[in-house]
Write a protein that holds these residues in place. Structure first.
Motif, PDB file in Angstrom:
ATOM      1  N   PRO A  53      66.826  59.759  -5.063  1.00  0.00           N
ATOM      2  CA  PRO A  53      66.569  58.534  -4.292  1.00  0.00           C
ATOM      3  C   PRO A  53      66.017  58.863  -2.906  1.00  0.00           C
ATOM      4  O   PRO A  53      66.328  59.901  -2.326  1.00  0.00           O
ATOM      5  N   PHE A  54      65.190  57.975  -2.402  1.00  0.00           N
ATOM      6  CA  PHE A  54      64.560  58.133  -1.087  1.00  0.00           C
ATOM      7  C   PHE A  54      65.243  57.166  -0.129  1.00  0.00           C
ATOM      8  O   PHE A  54      65.239  55.954  -0.352  1.00  0.00           O
ATOM      9  N   GLN A  55      65.856  57.689   0.947  1.00  0.00           N
ATOM     10  CA  GLN A  55      66.577  56.840   1.888  1.00  0.00           C
ATOM     11  C   GLN A  55      66.033  57.023   3.299  1.00  0.00           C
ATOM     12  O   GLN A  55      65.770  58.136   3.738  1.00  0.00           O
ATOM     13  N   VAL A  56      65.880  55.882   3.986  1.00  0.00           N
ATOM     14  CA  VAL A  56      65.412  55.889   5.363  1.00  0.00           C
ATOM     15  C   VAL A  56      66.514  55.318   6.251  1.00  0.00           C
ATOM     16  O   VAL A  56      66.994  54.204   6.017  1.00  0.00           O
ATOM     17  N   PHE A  57      66.914  56.085   7.259  1.00  0.00           N
ATOM     18  CA  PHE A  57      67.950  55.665   8.187  1.00  0.00           C
ATOM     19  C   PHE A  57      67.298  55.245   9.502  1.00  0.00           C
ATOM     20  O   PHE A  57      66.516  56.000  10.082  1.00  0.00           O
ATOM     21  N   CYS A  58      67.629  54.051   9.954  1.00  0.00           N
ATOM     22  CA  CYS A  58      67.115  53.554  11.229  1.00  0.00           C
ATOM     23  C   CYS A  58      68.232  52.786  11.910  1.00  0.00           C
ATOM     24  O   CYS A  58      68.665  51.736  11.416  1.00  0.00           O
TER      25      CYS A  58
END
Length: 280
Positions: free
Chosen positions: A139-144
């Motif tokens: 899975p591809f996760q982006v944290f912001c």
């Protein structure tokens, strides 16, 4: 102790009602048992002891697994091994180790770990557009800030404003949104926008297309220059020709160029060094 007295004591214990213990007492008892049982000085376990211990551990992990999934915190993941920063006023194009593409906005940066191909987690400060390579196994996760975008599809933008408001716009595929400390999750569809700020989350619609209705080709060339940073040269005899077209706001530049080329029977050349497109 003679047999008669032993039988009497055993009967007394058998008929005695068990005491009720508080949770804290139970936990203390477990800790005491664990310390004694798993002490390095103890003799080796028999196989059935190991199986029993593994069953208890497995049960404990199952009970907490949902928490770990839904509350992944950036600080628990090593993301700062690779930092890419855009200090210019133009978009910076980045290809990640898994072949996913990022259009990094001005004054923005991304960071990710050395093992990104296997652990596709990335942190962003600022704004970026992601075109993610599909990989169901990773899975591809982006944290912001406090939000986590889990990619179930392909292309989206993530933007953090100066007042820490995070906006995610989905163009293609689907993504799942989570907020740190909250169990709720939001699944976005193309054309939906997730906004989080001041501890409030909302989902609304946005226009992911731009329409050109009977516009001159010179207007299209200006749009490309403004949004992609490439200067466009079109023959004078074609500049005033009209076009009606709908373009995805995050469409790949080469797709737009090829489309114009086919519609007007023009050849084109893209000079990456000069950031220039020439039709002829």
């Amino acid at each position: 102790m003679d047999k008669e007295k032993f039988d009497e004591e055993f009967k007394k214990l058998w008929e005695e009602s068990p005491l009720s213990h508080s949770d804290s007492e139970k936990e203390a008892s477990w800790e005491q048992f664990h310390a004694k049982t798993f002490s390095e000085k103890k003799r080796k376990f028999k196989p059935w002891h190991l199986y029993a211990a593994a069953s208890v551990l497995l049960f404990a992990l199952i009970g907490t697994g949902i928490y770990f999934n839904q509350n992944s915190a950036v600080e628990n993941i090593v993301l700062a091994e690779n930092v890419i920063e855009n200090t210019t006023s133009a978009i910076k194009y980045v290809v990640l180790p898994d072949s996913s593409k990022v259009e990094l906005g001005p004054n923005s940066k991304i960071s990710f770990g050395n093992n990104f191909a296997l652990n596709r987690k990335i942190e962003i400060d600022g704004e970026a557009y992601f075109n993610v390579k599909k990989d169901k196994q990773h899975p591809f996760q982006v944290f912001c800030d406090e939000t986590t975008t889990t990619v179930l599809g392909t292309s989206f933008t993530v933007k953090e404003s100066e007042n820490k408001q995070v906006t995610v716009e989905l163009f293609e595929g689907s993504v799942q949104m989570n907020v740190k400390g909250q169990n709720q999750k939001w699944i976005l569809k193309p054309g939906e926008k997730f906004t989080y700020g001041n501890q409030t989350a909302s989902v609304s619609e946005f226009s992911r297309f731009i329409d050109f209705d009977n516009e001159k080709l010179s207007v299209i060339s200006h749009y490309i220059e403004e949004n992609y940073g490439y200067k466009v040269n079109i023959p004078k005899e074609n500049l005033d020709q009209k076009i009606t077209i709908r373009i995805n706001k995050r469409e790949d530049l080469k797709t737009i160029v090829q489309l114009l080329s086919e519609m007007y029977n023009l050849n084109f050349e893209i000079n990456e060094d000069l950031k220039q497109i020439t039709f002829q």
